[in-house]
Design an enzyme around this catalytic site. Structure first.
Site, PDB file in Angstrom:
ATOM      1  N   ASP A  97     -11.195  -6.553   1.037  1.00  0.00           N
ATOM      2  CA  ASP A  97     -10.848  -5.699   0.014  1.00  0.00           C
ATOM      3  C   ASP A  97     -12.067  -5.032  -1.002  1.00  0.00           C
ATOM      4  O   ASP A  97     -12.319  -3.963  -1.162  1.00  0.00           O
ATOM      5  CB  ASP A  97      -9.503  -5.220  -0.934  1.00  0.00           C
ATOM      6  CG  ASP A  97      -8.728  -5.035   0.801  1.00  0.00           C
ATOM      7  OD1 ASP A  97      -9.115  -4.519   1.692  1.00  0.00           O
ATOM      8  OD2 ASP A  97      -7.096  -5.183   0.170  1.00  0.00           O
ATOM      9  N   HIS A 121     -36.283  25.039  35.232  1.00  0.00           N
ATOM     10  CA  HIS A 121     -36.551  23.975  34.746  1.00  0.00           C
ATOM     11  C   HIS A 121     -37.771  23.119  35.445  1.00  0.00           C
ATOM     12  O   HIS A 121     -38.440  22.734  35.062  1.00  0.00           O
ATOM     13  CB  HIS A 121     -35.121  23.099  34.714  1.00  0.00           C
ATOM     14  CG  HIS A 121     -34.205  23.097  33.686  1.00  0.00           C
ATOM     15  ND1 HIS A 121     -33.273  24.089  33.841  1.00  0.00           N
ATOM     16  CD2 HIS A 121     -33.633  22.035  32.619  1.00  0.00           C
ATOM     17  CE1 HIS A 121     -33.088  23.970  32.547  1.00  0.00           C
ATOM     18  NE2 HIS A 121     -32.922  23.192  31.983  1.00  0.00           N
ATOM     19  N   HIS A 176       0.748  -1.192   0.168  1.00  0.00           N
ATOM     20  CA  HIS A 176       0.241   0.315   0.152  1.00  0.00           C
ATOM     21  C   HIS A 176       0.724   0.789   0.238  1.00  0.00           C
ATOM     22  O   HIS A 176       0.710   2.170  -0.945  1.00  0.00           O
ATOM     23  CB  HIS A 176      -0.880  -0.307   1.572  1.00  0.00           C
ATOM     24  CG  HIS A 176      -2.028  -0.294   0.808  1.00  0.00           C
ATOM     25  ND1 HIS A 176      -3.475  -0.052  -0.179  1.00  0.00           N
ATOM     26  CD2 HIS A 176      -3.124  -1.624   1.690  1.00  0.00           C
ATOM     27  CE1 HIS A 176      -4.210  -1.122  -0.761  1.00  0.00           C
ATOM     28  NE2 HIS A 176      -3.819  -1.935   1.112  1.00  0.00           N
ATOM     29  N   GLU A 220      -6.056  -3.186  11.963  1.00  0.00           N
ATOM     30  CA  GLU A 220      -7.279  -3.328  10.652  1.00  0.00           C
ATOM     31  C   GLU A 220      -7.964  -3.795  10.348  1.00  0.00           C
ATOM     32  O   GLU A 220      -9.085  -4.040  10.848  1.00  0.00           O
ATOM     33  CB  GLU A 220      -6.384  -1.692   9.566  1.00  0.00           C
ATOM     34  CG  GLU A 220      -8.127  -1.621   8.701  1.00  0.00           C
ATOM     35  CD  GLU A 220      -6.557  -0.402   7.243  1.00  0.00           C
ATOM     36  OE1 GLU A 220      -5.956  -0.875   7.379  1.00  0.00           O
ATOM     37  OE2 GLU A 220      -7.911  -0.065   6.657  1.00  0.00           O
TER      38      GLU A 220
END
Lengths: 441, 441
Positions: A370, A429, A271, A336
């Site tokens: 992939d 409130h 890569h 990953e």
């Protein structure tokens, strides 16, 4: 790559066959981005503020400056997209269509429904799921275009029901983008494509210009300029995640085939030089054979220089005493991609805490994920699988809570609300419920 | 607050009764943080790097400097937490327990299951859901402690299955935190409490120190220093969201009760001077009566100065021709809280695209959601409901994809994978499938 003498890192029990590498594998992996990023921050900051202030004018100037292209109209003509399949090989067209089909059918399972619950006294509570209105997908250009990332980003957005998906990609030579990218845009349902790249493209999508519409979320990979720009506009719009370099970690026992393990490590290492390929094994024999295979296979690969640098800097081979130890180390690294090349990979799934995608058995190599299997290839990198998830249909919707009480139901709890609000010093409130039951103070 | 003459903003058709306010309501709301934030960035950057480099030493120094407290051991003793209910009023104890029960039962519906699909030729794909390992919750101290935020942050984490929940809060006077905060920590299942506050607390949780363990995600509100620090450590760990000032937007027709509408607007305005309370109505009569009610009610409220500033700077009353127009404007503003005070509020839910929480009908005031109903009160602010969702159980888990192919299944697609990989110039990816079918090139 030479065989280095087996040396042991006493602290982590890492046997490292790669020259000059890892003393402290884990921390090093987590740190590798930091220095580079600092130097780029300033440049990106100025690009963003230019585009934000001057819109198209700045966008066109920056495109001229960085891409050497004079934009007239950055939008790619519809007909070019519609006819993109005619410009690509039939084999690639077939691969794109099969991949798109698998990605679509996996992601259909992620569709979330609006839901509600009721109680008998007039309480209705729920969660409404609404698709984002407009999403922008960034697709890098350059030497290796990534058509698969168009499918992986656009298909989940489409399934989520996003009304408009735009895509930005750097201007191509000849004034047109890569046809495979356009074919993927077509099949994934992208609505408009613009030829603008870099940090300026991210700025344009976040703030909008005269030609590029402002989006609610930006997804897609990019270089360090693109990533830095995404981090900077986060909050103005949403982004997918802070992506880093790609990683694979393979846990293997003595049943693994060295040539497969080697090939899968190399597919990651190619890569870029920051990519990380790690083997953790219980078998010293396997480890040695994988090293031999790596040398043999690398020699034949066109990207061998990138591979070598990546392995030298971020690769590791780790010998451990047990698969449990391997799993523990893998959880620490939080890769990953995690391949389980062991006898019964399914028995380990429960122990894996941190991994973007888990590939089981010898016929589930990482490139299957992939391109083809269907689950998203946009995955948490750089140890962020500790807390991030793969890109999914969820990322393209938002939820709104639904709260509906009857008078009876509110009457039953208003005093508790007032008590709680007053404990926080928020009298108005408390007043908001009191006034409905005429106990206004 | 004086009655100003009705004036029309021609561009947006906004009739504005508040002095000095909105020309361009939408863009102003989105911008209001920017300037302040710039000045604080540097200070926070240095705090983070101090804590990161010197751990406890820096943490203790900064606590001395900012809180005037010398820490020995910042961890709050277990017994103090276990006995916290003894130090609070029974009415508050009851409110806390009821709120916790409702929050728990709503969030149980958000639990996500791991799932898988199979095909006959040996394909198994899936998604594994894993809780985060350790989460850190920040709870602001100061004049108005917010025990409700402990419940809203910790309960979803606990339901998600987070192993360890730690809580950091600024050191209290007398060396102990507010007992209501500790009681909420106990009932919500917080494991450890530390007395550390500010940007230094966020840095400690992101990077870890000798006493504060490193977490995978930080959630919880805070001042501008805390928010800036959270944005800076994003990526090192995960964070909940970039929170801004609180907002309510009320859509009302002529069926709405002016005193309720006014009270609900005021409950928002009292939060802080940046809080925003907006009414959009089709009824001019209602609008005028709400204004009278606002003056009447404000006079009795202790936080009236904050309320007045908030209304002057960020409040608005908008008269529109139709409910459709009101919905359109609300979607543009994308408010944190949206109240639908109209005849049939459920008919509008489908048209509401952007809102953190939607409150339907006159007995569902916003404080019901803040404390009691069950849905989370951590909501997207400042227009980010365009893309963010309420805090949920989902935020405390991560997913991993599961990919398992048989030999037969991979054989059926390997050529497509190789084709696709080669189109992207990634030969080693192609090689990884080729080698399994002896077609290694």
């Amino acid at each position: 790559m030479e065989h280095k003498k087996l040396k042991e890192d006493s602290e982590m029990k890492i046997y490292n066959y790669m020259p000059e590498s890892i003393g402290r594998l884990v921390s090093k992996l987590k740190e590798r981005n930091n220095e580079e990023q600092k130097n780029i921050t300033e440049a990106v900051q100025s690009i963003i503020s230019e585009v934000r202030q001057r819109g198209d004018e700045a966008l066109f100037e920056l495109t001229k400056k960085f891409d050497g292209v004079s934009l007239q109209n950055p939008e790619v003509e519809k007909s070019l997209i519609e006819n993109a399949f005619e410009s690509i090989e039939p084999a690639l067209a077939r691969a794109i269509n099969r991949a798109a089909g698998n990605i679509r059918s996996f992601h259909e399972n992620q569709k979330e429904k609006s839901w509600f619950t009721t109680e008998e006294n007039g309480i209705l509570l729920g969660q409404k799921v609404t698709p984002l209105e407009r999403v922008g997908i960034y697709v890098p250009g350059g030497t290796a275009p990534l058509p698969s990332s168009v499918l992986m980003n656009a298909i989940p957005a489409k399934i989520a029901g996003v009304k408009e998906i735009i895509m930005l990609t750097p201007p191509g030579k000849n004034g047109v983008p890569n046809p495979a990218i356009l074919a993927c845009a077509l099949v994934a349902g992208v609505d408009r494509v613009f030829q603008v790249g870099g940090a300026q493209a991210i700025a344009a999508m976040a703030y909008g210009t005269e030609t590029i519409p402002k989006v609610d979320k930006i997804t897609g990979p990019g270089n360090i300029f693109v990533v830095t720009a995404k981090k900077m506009v986060y909050g103005v719009c949403d982004i997918d995640m802070i992506a880093g370099p790609s990683e694979v970690l393979i846990i293997a026992d003595d049943s693994a085939k060295p040539e497969y393990v080697a090939a899968d490590l190399l597919s990651q290492a190619e890569h870029d030089i920051l990519a990380s390929a790690i083997l953790i094994t219980t078998s010293q024999k396997l480890l040695k054979m994988v090293l031999i295979e790596i040398e043999k296979q690398t020699a034949k690969l066109p990207r061998k220089e990138i591979i070598q640098q990546s392995l030298d800097n971020n690769g590791a081979m780790v010998l451990v005493d047990s698969i449990n130890e391997a799993v523990k180390l893998a959880n620490k690294i939080a890769p990953e991609h995690l391949e389980l090349c062991v006898r019964n990979p399914f028995l380990l799934v429960g122990d894996i805490k941190n991994a973007g995608a888990i590939f089981l058995g010898e016929y589930s190599p990482e490139p299957l994920g992939d391109y083809m299997a269907g689950p998203n290839h946009v995955l948490p990198t750089n140890g962020t699988a500790r807390f991030y998830s793969p890109l999914s249909v969820d990322d393209f919707v938002k939820r709104s809570s639904i709260i509906s009480y009857s008078k009876e139901a509110l009457e039953n709890v208003w005093q508790d609300i007032a008590t709680f609000a007053e404990a926080e010093g928020l009298t108005a409130h408390a007043n908001s419920v009191r006034i409905r039951f005429k106990d206004s103070r």
